[in-house]
Write an enzyme that holds these catalytic residues in place. Structure first.
Site, PDB file in Angstrom:
ATOM      1  CB  ALA A  53      -0.870  -0.015   1.250  1.00 46.18           C
ATOM      2  CD  GLU A  63       1.453  -5.847   5.387  1.00 46.47           C
ATOM      3  OE1 GLU A  63       2.367  -6.682   5.598  1.00 46.47           O
ATOM      4  OE2 GLU A  63       0.653  -5.956   4.439  1.00 46.47           O
ATOM      5  CD  GLU A  78      -2.750  -7.739   2.414  1.00 50.57           C
ATOM      6  OE1 GLU A  78      -2.498  -6.550   2.155  1.00 50.57           O
ATOM      7  OE2 GLU A  78      -3.386  -8.097   3.424  1.00 50.57           O
ATOM      8  N   GLY A 116       0.583  -5.133   0.753  1.00 48.05           N
ATOM      9  CA  GLY A 116      -0.542  -5.117  -0.183  1.00 48.05           C
ATOM     10  C   GLY A 116      -0.186  -5.742  -1.523  1.00 48.05           C
TER      11      GLY A 116
END
Ligand code: 3H9
Length: 695
Positions: free
Chosen positions: A63, A125, A105, A102
């Site tokens: 992200a 993270e 993911e 992310g």
């Protein structure tokens, strides 16, 4: 973002390329483009399969961390990835390089995964005080199992291609031509009419009822106290117990709790602060050959770092024996790094080849960079720099590793002060990532840019500092250490001080650090320090111990005893009497000191000194101070550094406490820094001051 999805077609396979330099973070425009692409490609009868690819050096680094400080913008990543997974056409993720957070993911929400050999797949993270918030906690265990999911998410460490294949995360290793290989595979999948293989539709692996409690217990104590690690376990437990949608929603809630925590803000602050731009990158001079003067612990550590990063080094010593010891130390450390898997066997052999020793000073003459790490004494260093000035190549950068001496005085002795900078490494230099880069009055921009470039090349973090006693880190250390020494005289036991500050989060207590570094070292420095406060209490306990020959670990006694069978640390009952005697002599009244006072005085002394350092321009920003203290002195990262911590406490509260200490202990050490008074009066933070200055 350059969304090339719809435009790029290879026959009936569509290729969506994440192209958001420098690391393809999943910023808002990227998410918008991906959503539009999925909708368009799904509706396009000419498309039979979709390949996701990353442009540049990696797939997706995660992200966009900058967005976490702003209100979230739709489409949000968790929903977007559910939409991706729901796509009716097979989606093949072609991974290479950093595939993190992310990005990992996104890969798991795709239906098939292939990867190149340089894959780094992981969930970092936790290092930002976060948990994987876009389905990772729900999807990864379905493929890789609970243990691997727990380990990857709580350690933050990425895995390579072999492990990713072993865990079933990656289906295919594509060695050459990832793009072409992925397209060919996607075509095969479409032709064989293999349906989209949705990870969240796979059965959840069985788990024991006590599994997640065991995971919680397996966390290190310090991690258990942070917001993210226990929430990672909770998100995994939700994945075990709840239907997919409910588990995703729970993970989202937990993620938001983390994002808004002070700890995550602190980690994010450091993430960006540590990546502060190096000045004048294009002015850096090439460095192929370096010389390090002094083969002691520091010099050898620096040589190890240089050689391991591809720079040839000559280690120069005056005595045969010292040189041999230094070279052995370098070789042993490189071999150990290879044994631990940090270097390949070939890289280690090449690194060893790059180091040679020399007994004659003239060996520096071919170096592009010389780093001096000789005895910490101004006269000795001046002598060395006078010789360097005469011997070195024109344009060679001459760096001193002094931790306290005047870089301008050293530079003047060289006769070519424009080439001279300070590069203050921390011990052990092959491990510690911090380098304070000291601007002398006449240091050229080129010399400074070169020091920064080399620091980055050897994998360390360079922070610019001005020339003044102790620069930033050690000057602040004196304020912190001063208070702990005063409290020792006032009756706090060494182990009580260490415990209080370790509970606050410091990597080690200051007395244990003193014993490790050697109490004779600081004693020596303070003896030569012209600006030492005229106060008989100042560092009196440390000085007394050094005078008694109690140098710390190396003599088996210092603040503690180290005479157990394994040399472990134990409290020394004698020390209490020694200190009490000294307190009586100095007429310091002893009393019971609580841990809140220990933390308050040590940490507020740091903050107050930091504010002065900022005002004087010795540090360029509060963030630089934070990077120095978190990387060089073990300040807890989850508190973001002393200046970030001050902002968290609120500067008005900080000021009030300092004024409170001034009433009890006098103004001598507790006069608030004018910058602190101004900012607190205006209800501002150090971060606001920084933002206003950088316009
Ligand atoms: C996440 O994904 C949460 C999700 O689970 C859920 C969401 C709902 N964002 O390190 P470098 C910038 S959390 C924004 O020097 P390298 C960096 O600031 C994220 N910016 O390069 C720098 O900018 P500048 C989980 C980012 O080659 C530039 O890129 N992911 C981001 O040494 C170059 O960075 C991570 O924690 C980002 N995510 O190393 C991975 N990443 O040039 C974080 C980088 O202005 N990133 N930037 O100074 C890394 O670990 C390294 O950057 C990487 C490259 C290994 C990728």
């Amino acid at each position: 973002m350059n969304a090339r999805a719809a435009a790029e077609r290879d026959g009936d396979v569509a290729v969506f390329t994440f192209d958001n330099p420098p690391v393809n973070a999943l910023s808002h425009p990227v998410r918008v483009a991906l959503l539009a692409a999925i909708e368009a490609l799904e509706a396009d009868a000419g498309v039979r399969a979709i390949v996701l690819l990353g442009a540049g050096r990696n797939f997706i680094a995660g992200a966009d961390v900058r967005e976490f400080d702003r209100p979230p913008l739709e489409p949000l990543l968790p929903g977007l990835l559910s939409r991706l997974e729901a796509c009716g056409k097979p989606v093949v993720a072609a991974l290479h390089g950093a595939t993190l957070g992310g990005g990992a993911e996104t890969a798991l929400a795709s239906h098939y995964r292939c990867a190149a050999g340089d894959l780094q797949f992981g969930f970092p993270e936790v290092n930002l005080g976060l948990l994987p918030g876009a389905g990772g906690t729900v999807r990864l265990p379905r493929i890789a199992g609970w243990q691997a999911a727990f380990e990857m998410m709580t350690s933050g460490k990425p895995i390579g291609i072999d492990a990713a294949i072993g865990l079933g995360i990656v289906d295919r290793h594509i060695d050459a031509e990832l793009r072409a290989g992925a397209i060919a595979w996607a075509r095969e999948i479409a032709a064989s009419r293999m349906p989209p293989r949705r990870v969240s539709e796979l059965p959840i692996p069985p788990s024991r009822p006590s599994q997640f409690e065991e995971f919680l217990r397996a966390l290190p104590a310090a991690a258990r106290r942070l917001p993210a690690p226990p929430r990672i376990v909770e998100a995994l437990a939700s994945a075990a117990m709840l239907p997919v949608d409910a588990a995703l929603a729970r993970a989202r809630t937990l993620f938001l709790e983390c994002v808004n925590s002070t700890e995550s803000r602190a980690f994010r602050h450091l993430f960006f602060a540590e990546r502060g731009a190096a000045p004048d990158r294009d002015l850096a001079r090439p460095v192929n050959q370096a010389a390090v003067l002094g083969a002691g612990t520091m010099g050898s550590g620096i040589a190890i770092s240089l050689a391991s990063s591809g720079i040839r080094v000559t280690l120069v010593e005056t005595k045969d024996e010292a040189l041999e010891t230094g070279l052995n130390r370098v070789h042993a450390a490189i071999t150990a790094a290879a044994r631990k898997g940090r270097l390949s066997a070939e890289a280690a052999a090449a690194a060893r080849e790059r180091v040679r020793g020399a007994l004659e000073f003239e060996a520096v003459s071919g170096a592009d960079l010389v780093i001096e790490a000789v005895f910490e004494n101004l006269a000795v260093k001046k002598e060395v720099f006078a010789q360097l000035g005469a011997l070195c190549l024109p344009g060679a950068v001459l760096a001193t590793n002094t931790s306290t001496l005047d870089v301008d005085a050293i530079a003047a002795a060289s006769g070519r002060p424009a080439d001279v900078v300070g590069m203050h490494f921390f011990s052990p230099a092959n491990v510690m990532r911090l380098v304070e880069i000291v601007r002398g009055r006449q240091s050229s921009r080129e010399a400074i840019a070169t020091a920064f470039a080399v620091t980055k090349r050897i994998g360390k973090i360079g922070v610019p500092v001005g020339n003044g006693f102790g620069f930033v880190g050690n000057r602040m250390l004196y304020a912190y250490g001063r208070e702990k020494e005063l409290m020792l005289l006032e009756g706090a036991k060494p182990e009580s001080i260490d415990k209080a500050l370790q509970d606050f989060g410091m990597a080690m207590g200051p007395n244990a650090v003193g014993d490790l570094a050697g109490l004779d070292i600081g004693f020596q420095v303070r003896r030569e320090w012209a600006g030492r406060p005229d106060d008989p209490r100042f560092y009196r306990v440390s000085d007394m111990l050094a005078e008694l020959g109690r140098f710390g670990q190396k003599t088996g006694r210092g603040f503690y005893r180290y005479d157990g069978p394994n040399g472990e640390r134990t409290a020394d009952p004698e020390i209490v009497d020694l200190i009490r005697g000294e307190a009586e002599r100095l007429k310091v009244k002893q009393r019971n000191i609580q841990s809140a006072e220990i933390i308050g005085r040590c940490v507020l002394a740091l903050i107050n000194e930091g504010a002065r350092i900022l005002e004087e321009g010795i540090a360029a920003s509060p963030a630089d101070i934070d990077v120095i203290w978190c990387n060089g002195y073990g300040f807890p990262r989850h508190r973001g550094g002393p200046m970030f911590h001050a902002d968290t406490l609120g500067l008005a509260a900080v000021l009030e406490s300092i004024r409170g200490y001034a009433k009890v202990h006098g103004e001598r050490y507790w006069t608030p820094a004018p910058l602190l008074v101004t900012l607190a009066g205006a209800n501002k933070r150090f971060a606001d001051w920084q933002a206003e200055r950088s316009g």
